[in-house]
Design a protein around this motif. Structure first.
Motif, PDB file in Angstrom:
ATOM      1  N   GLY A   1      14.346   7.818 -18.632  1.00 21.81           N
ATOM      2  CA  GLY A   1      15.078   6.565 -18.710  1.00 21.81           C
ATOM      3  C   GLY A   1      15.255   5.904 -17.363  1.00 21.81           C
ATOM      4  N   ASN A   2      16.426   6.007 -16.798  1.00 19.63           N
ATOM      5  CA  ASN A   2      16.746   5.341 -15.532  1.00 19.63           C
ATOM      6  C   ASN A   2      16.197   6.143 -14.369  1.00 19.63           C
ATOM      7  OD1 ASN A   2      18.217   3.365 -16.896  1.00 19.63           O
ATOM      8  ND2 ASN A   2      19.989   4.693 -16.978  1.00 19.63           N
ATOM      9  N   CYS A   3      15.061   5.712 -13.839  1.00 17.25           N
ATOM     10  CA  CYS A   3      14.407   6.438 -12.756  1.00 17.25           C
ATOM     11  C   CYS A   3      14.190   5.545 -11.547  1.00 17.25           C
ATOM     12  CB  CYS A   3      13.061   6.979 -13.209  1.00 17.25           C
ATOM     13  SG  CYS A   3      13.169   8.184 -14.532  1.00 17.25           S
ATOM     14  N   LEU A   4      14.395   6.128 -10.394  1.00 11.82           N
ATOM     15  CA  LEU A   4      14.094   5.462  -9.139  1.00 11.82           C
ATOM     16  C   LEU A   4      12.829   6.050  -8.567  1.00 11.82           C
ATOM     17  CD1 LEU A   4      17.541   5.429  -7.306  1.00 11.82           C
ATOM     18  CD2 LEU A   4      16.423   3.532  -8.475  1.00 11.82           C
ATOM     19  N   GLU A   5      12.084   5.232  -7.855  1.00  6.47           N
ATOM     20  CA  GLU A   5      10.962   5.710  -7.077  1.00  6.47           C
ATOM     21  C   GLU A   5      11.238   5.374  -5.624  1.00  6.47           C
ATOM     22  OE1 GLU A   5       7.158   5.488 -10.027  1.00  6.47           O
ATOM     23  OE2 GLU A   5       7.639   3.667  -8.909  1.00  6.47           O
ATOM     24  N   VAL A   6      10.815   6.256  -4.744  1.00  4.91           N
ATOM     25  CA  VAL A   6      10.959   6.039  -3.308  1.00  4.91           C
ATOM     26  C   VAL A   6       9.575   6.130  -2.679  1.00  4.91           C
ATOM     27  CG1 VAL A   6      13.332   6.889  -3.185  1.00  4.91           C
ATOM     28  CG2 VAL A   6      11.465   8.484  -2.872  1.00  4.91           C
TER      29      VAL A   6
ATOM     30  N   VAL B   1       0.821  -1.213   0.000  1.00  2.48           N
ATOM     31  CA  VAL B   1       0.000   0.000   0.000  1.00  2.48           C
ATOM     32  C   VAL B   1       0.856   1.265   0.000  1.00  2.48           C
ATOM     33  CG1 VAL B   1      -1.984  -1.120   1.074  1.00  2.48           C
ATOM     34  CG2 VAL B   1      -0.237  -0.062   2.504  1.00  2.48           C
ATOM     35  N   ALA B   2       2.127   1.130  -0.288  1.00  2.40           N
ATOM     36  CA  ALA B   2       3.035   2.277  -0.285  1.00  2.40           C
ATOM     37  C   ALA B   2       2.670   3.259  -1.390  1.00  2.40           C
ATOM     38  CB  ALA B   2       4.479   1.815  -0.470  1.00  2.40           C
ATOM     39  N   THR B   3       2.888   4.528  -1.110  1.00  5.13           N
ATOM     40  CA  THR B   3       2.728   5.575  -2.115  1.00  5.13           C
ATOM     41  C   THR B   3       4.113   5.917  -2.625  1.00  5.13           C
ATOM     42  OG1 THR B   3       0.786   6.441  -0.978  1.00  5.13           O
ATOM     43  CG2 THR B   3       1.881   7.908  -2.547  1.00  5.13           C
ATOM     44  N   TRP B   4       4.354   5.598  -3.887  1.00  5.99           N
ATOM     45  CA  TRP B   4       5.675   5.785  -4.487  1.00  5.99           C
ATOM     46  C   TRP B   4       5.718   7.106  -5.238  1.00  5.99           C
ATOM     47  CZ3 TRP B   4       9.437   2.194  -3.535  1.00  5.99           C
ATOM     48  CH2 TRP B   4       9.020   0.972  -3.006  1.00  5.99           C
ATOM     49  N   ARG B   5       6.910   7.717  -5.254  1.00  5.08           N
ATOM     50  CA  ARG B   5       7.121   8.937  -6.033  1.00  5.08           C
ATOM     51  C   ARG B   5       8.484   8.845  -6.691  1.00  5.08           C
ATOM     52  NH1 ARG B   5      10.813  12.159  -3.588  1.00  5.08           N
ATOM     53  NH2 ARG B   5      11.154  11.796  -1.376  1.00  5.08           N
ATOM     54  N   LYS B   6       8.604   9.505  -7.812  1.00  5.55           N
ATOM     55  CA  LYS B   6       9.883   9.508  -8.515  1.00  5.55           C
ATOM     56  C   LYS B   6      10.889  10.317  -7.695  1.00  5.55           C
ATOM     57  CE  LYS B   6       9.863   9.646 -12.917  1.00  5.55           C
ATOM     58  NZ  LYS B   6       9.790  10.046 -14.326  1.00  5.55           N
ATOM     59  N   SER B   7      12.058   9.778  -7.532  1.00  8.34           N
ATOM     60  CA  SER B   7      13.104  10.457  -6.785  1.00  8.34           C
ATOM     61  C   SER B   7      13.502  11.749  -7.486  1.00  8.34           C
ATOM     62  CB  SER B   7      14.331   9.549  -6.672  1.00  8.34           C
ATOM     63  OG  SER B   7      15.426  10.265  -6.145  1.00  8.34           O
TER      64      SER B   7
ATOM     65  N   PRO C   1       9.065   5.381   8.692  1.00  8.71           N
ATOM     66  CA  PRO C   1      10.112   5.922   9.562  1.00  8.71           C
ATOM     67  C   PRO C   1      11.329   5.009   9.667  1.00  8.71           C
ATOM     68  CG  PRO C   1       7.965   6.150  10.590  1.00  8.71           C
ATOM     69  CD  PRO C   1       7.778   5.296   9.359  1.00  8.71           C
ATOM     70  N   GLY C   2      12.492   5.599   9.438  1.00  8.55           N
ATOM     71  CA  GLY C   2      13.748   4.878   9.591  1.00  8.55           C
ATOM     72  C   GLY C   2      14.211   4.113   8.376  1.00  8.55           C
ATOM     73  N   ILE C   3      13.352   3.989   7.339  1.00  6.88           N
ATOM     74  CA  ILE C   3      13.747   3.265   6.133  1.00  6.88           C
ATOM     75  C   ILE C   3      13.376   4.063   4.885  1.00  6.88           C
ATOM     76  CG2 ILE C   3      13.525   0.984   7.203  1.00  6.88           C
ATOM     77  CD1 ILE C   3      10.938   0.669   5.421  1.00  6.88           C
ATOM     78  N   VAL C   4      14.045   3.759   3.788  1.00  5.75           N
ATOM     79  CA  VAL C   4      13.729   4.356   2.489  1.00  5.75           C
ATOM     80  C   VAL C   4      13.569   3.218   1.481  1.00  5.75           C
ATOM     81  CG1 VAL C   4      14.462   5.956   0.685  1.00  5.75           C
ATOM     82  CG2 VAL C   4      15.059   6.424   3.071  1.00  5.75           C
ATOM     83  N   PRO C   5      12.321   2.848   1.153  1.00  2.68           N
ATOM     84  CA  PRO C   5      12.097   1.839   0.125  1.00  2.68           C
ATOM     85  C   PRO C   5      12.361   2.444  -1.257  1.00  2.68           C
ATOM     86  CG  PRO C   5      10.219   2.005   1.622  1.00  2.68           C
ATOM     87  CD  PRO C   5      11.087   3.189   1.846  1.00  2.68           C
ATOM     88  N   VAL C   6      13.032   1.696  -2.126  1.00  5.58           N
ATOM     89  CA  VAL C   6      13.415   2.171  -3.451  1.00  5.58           C
ATOM     90  C   VAL C   6      13.078   1.086  -4.467  1.00  5.58           C
ATOM     91  CG1 VAL C   6      15.360   2.956  -4.876  1.00  5.58           C
ATOM     92  CG2 VAL C   6      15.334   3.463  -2.440  1.00  5.58           C
ATOM     93  N   ARG C   7      12.574   1.497  -5.644  1.00  6.16           N
ATOM     94  CA  ARG C   7      12.295   0.543  -6.716  1.00  6.16           C
ATOM     95  C   ARG C   7      12.574   1.203  -8.067  1.00  6.16           C
ATOM     96  NH1 ARG C   7       5.657   0.189  -6.948  1.00  6.16           N
ATOM     97  NH2 ARG C   7       5.338   2.266  -7.845  1.00  6.16           N
ATOM     98  N   ASP C   8      12.638   0.383  -9.092  1.00  3.04           N
ATOM     99  CA  ASP C   8      12.822   0.838 -10.464  1.00  3.04           C
ATOM    100  C   ASP C   8      11.459   1.251 -11.003  1.00  3.04           C
ATOM    101  OD1 ASP C   8      13.185   1.089 -13.230  1.00  3.04           O
ATOM    102  OD2 ASP C   8      14.456  -0.675 -13.380  1.00  3.04           O
ATOM    103  N   SER C   9      11.336   2.493 -11.467  1.00  4.48           N
ATOM    104  CA  SER C   9      10.039   2.977 -11.941  1.00  4.48           C
ATOM    105  C   SER C   9       9.544   2.227 -13.173  1.00  4.48           C
ATOM    106  CB  SER C   9      10.096   4.473 -12.249  1.00  4.48           C
ATOM    107  OG  SER C   9      10.995   4.733 -13.312  1.00  4.48           O
ATOM    108  N   LYS C  10      10.443   1.605 -13.915  1.00  3.92           N
ATOM    109  CA  LYS C  10      10.049   0.865 -15.112  1.00  3.92           C
ATOM    110  C   LYS C  10       9.497  -0.527 -14.773  1.00  3.92           C
ATOM    111  CE  LYS C  10      14.125   1.281 -17.022  1.00  3.92           C
ATOM    112  NZ  LYS C  10      14.793   1.851 -15.882  1.00  3.92           N
ATOM    113  N   VAL C  11       9.715  -0.982 -13.535  1.00  2.00           N
ATOM    114  CA  VAL C  11       9.260  -2.317 -13.108  1.00  2.00           C
ATOM    115  C   VAL C  11       8.572  -2.167 -11.743  1.00  2.00           C
ATOM    116  CG1 VAL C  11       9.947  -4.724 -12.783  1.00  2.00           C
ATOM    117  CG2 VAL C  11      11.330  -3.240 -14.229  1.00  2.00           C
TER     118      VAL C  11
END
Length: 62
Positions: free
Chosen positions: A22-27, A8-14, A32-42
């Motif tokens: 092209g190469n984009c990360l979303e966070v 249920v995370a709300t992701w935003r482009k870094s 609190p205390g963590i930073v989840p990161v994923r590839d915006s293309k996947v």
């Protein structure tokens, strides 16, 4: 590091991602205390989870 439910995370482009689409990360904010990161293309693919100091060190090194 423990697993977190990011279904249920709300992701935003870094702000550190390029503007060329092209190469984009979303966070995901709100973990609190963590930073989840994923590839915006996947968005349904795997993610990485950094603790706050590790993410700061990573971004600073860029």
């Amino acid at each position: 590091m423990p697993e977190y439910d990011l279904s249920v995370a709300t992701w935003r482009k870094s702000t550190h991602s390029g503007g060329d689409g092209g190469n984009c990360l979303e966070v995901a904010d709100g973990h609190p205390g963590i930073v989840p990161v994923r590839d915006s293309k996947v968005p349904d693919g795997p993610h990485l989870t950094f603790n706050g100091p590790a993410w700061t060190a990573f971004v600073t090194s860029l």
